[in-house]
Write an enzyme that holds these catalytic residues in place. Structure first.
Site, PDB file in Angstrom:
ATOM      1  CB  CYS A 266      26.979 -10.307   4.459  1.00  0.00           C
ATOM      2  SG  CYS A 266      27.926 -10.012   2.955  1.00  0.00           S
TER       3      CYS A 266
ATOM      4  NE  ARG B 112      22.215  -5.393  -2.118  1.00  0.00           N
ATOM      5  CZ  ARG B 112      22.191  -4.079  -2.310  1.00  0.00           C
ATOM      6  NH1 ARG B 112      21.047  -3.425  -2.189  1.00  0.00           N
ATOM      7  NH2 ARG B 112      23.278  -3.412  -2.644  1.00  0.00           N
TER       8      ARG B 112
ATOM      9  CB  SER C 294      28.020  -4.225  -4.948  1.00  0.00           C
ATOM     10  OG  SER C 294      27.073  -5.098  -5.513  1.00  0.00           O
TER      11      SER C 294
ATOM     12  N   GLY D  69      46.219 -16.427   7.895  1.00  0.00           N
ATOM     13  CA  GLY D  69      45.177 -15.509   8.349  1.00  0.00           C
ATOM     14  C   GLY D  69      44.087 -15.312   7.307  1.00  0.00           C
TER      15      GLY D  69
END
Length: 420
Positions: free
Chosen positions: A50, A52, A107, A189
């Site tokens: 998601c 790279r 990251s 949630g």
């Protein structure tokens, strides 16, 4: 051939662009077959997450634009989108980047461990379609080893830097073994869902999910093998809960001091960890005045995370030094491979010269010439053939190049020192 990386990441592209140019895991094998089929590409691998998408290749140095064009065609992307957001790395740049990515140094969350698993998946996919060769195979293996070394020799991943993970680590500090504990989650949630996954991985004994919508609570509880209740039932189940984590969008407190005090009385002084991740808060701050309650808020966890991030940043400096050293090691291996190719070419060239001289010597012997004279012919002719090219290069070189060639000749031929 050059060792290339063509990629984009959260550093260079917004999320919509990353989504547009990404490959799914199912798409990668066929894409690699097509990529490997391009003229001039001898090895290839694709890493796509998601955050790279990166194409690793061993290819002709002038193939960068061809590879970028291939990527654009594969994703049917608008003209210009690749050029605007991608970066190209070559040789040492690729090596260092691969080591940094595997170690979590590149990251979005410094030191996160998930990327190493994603790189291992990319490696396995490339192996599956035989698109790896000796260079990329060794680069991936070297990256995995360095990532392991970074984690064992630094504190890059020793302290949690996400709210959800920090909350779970807090529970570990209070209860060393979560397998015997019961957790009450209030809310269903995204934050609670992430927390629940961490708790499940930690092997927590029992999970109860309370939510205003019982249906949402049941969906989450089912995925966890837990139990769902409505918000109205929270006070009833509170005495059973060793850990209470709340994160709802409610206006006003979900839990006040009195129901918690009642629950504590029934628990007979067994401690309770309560974590309030909601803004505005779900848990009345007065709860913290009760004995045997450890109450933490979002701000408390953020302070912990800030301290942990500082530790990771310091560890990252140590990790960068390790990456530099091990990138140099890999470069030396690459150079040794290049030397090996040159050595083989030298030997092949010498064999051709040897065979040519031996053929002439055989004819001389067949014509009855003196064997001693033929042996002398072989020795002199072969020596002249092998030394002709280096001698010519030394004589024709300019002053600077001649000095370099003379130094190389001393080493290559192990010449004895000049007599004084």
């Amino acid at each position: 051939m050059a060792l290339l990386t063509l990629g984009l990441s959260h550093h260079s592209a917004p999320v919509e662009t990353r989504e547009r140019l990404a490959f799914t895991e199912a798409e990668i094998p066929e894409a690699l077959i097509r990529l490997r089929g391009l003229s001039g590409v001898s090895e290839a691998a694709i890493l796509s997450t998601c955050n790279r998408t990166e194409i690793f290749a061993v290819a002709s140095p002038d193939h960068e634009l061809r590879l970028l064009d291939w990527w654009q065609r594969e994703r049917q992307a608008p003209a210009g989108i690749i050029a605007a957001h991608t970066y190209v790395l070559r040789d040492r740049g690729t090596v260092k980047h691969s080591l940094r990515v595997a170690s979590g140094l590149d990251s979005m969350v410094l030191g996160e461990p998930q990327i190493l698993g994603q790189m291992k998946t990319a490696f396995a996919l490339a192996q599956g379609v035989k698109s790896l060769g000796p260079v990329l195979y060794r680069l991936f293996q070297h990256s995995f080893s360095v990532a392991k070394l970074v984690r064992s020799e630094t504190e890059i991943g020793a302290h949690p830097v996400s709210i959800a993970y920090a909350a779970v680590q807090m529970a570990h500090h209070i209860f060393s073994d979560l397998r015997n504990q019961s957790v009450l989650l209030i809310g269903a949630g995204e934050t609670i869902q992430l927390l629940a996954r961490h708790l499940k991985t930690s092997g927590v004994g029992r999970i109860v999910v309370a939510n205003r919508s019982l249906e949402k609570a049941q969906l989450l509880a089912t995925s966890l093998g837990g139990y769902a209740i409505s918000l109205a039932e929270v006070a009833t189940h509170l005495p059973e809960a060793d850990v209470v984590i709340s994160c709802t969008a409610a206006r006003g407190f979900i839990l006040g001091k009195e129901p918690v005090a009642n629950a504590l009385a029934r628990r007979r002084r067994k401690p309770v960890l309560m974590i309030d991740l909601a803004v505005p808060r779900d848990l009345d701050p007065a709860i913290s005045t009760l004995e045997d309650v450890y109450l933490y808020t979002l701000d408390d966890l953020k302070a912990v995370i800030a301290g942990n991030m500082k530790v990771r940043e310091n560890a990252a400096k140590q990790a960068e030094a390790l990456v530099e050293d091990h990138a140099t090691q890999f470069e030396r291996w690459l150079e040794s491979r290049d030397a090996g190719v040159t050595i083989r070419r030298l030997r092949d060239h010498a064999r051709i010269s040897r065979d040519d001289v031996l053929e002439k010597a055989a004819r001389k012997l067949a014509n009855g010439e003196n064997p001693a004279a033929v042996m002398a012919f072989v020795a002199d002719t072969l020596t002249n053939k092998l030394l002709h090219a280096p001698s010519k290069a030394l004589r024709s070189a300019d002053v600077v190049e001649q000095s370099q060639l003379m130094d190389a000749a001393e080493k290559l031929f192990d010449l004895p020192p000049l007599e004084p």
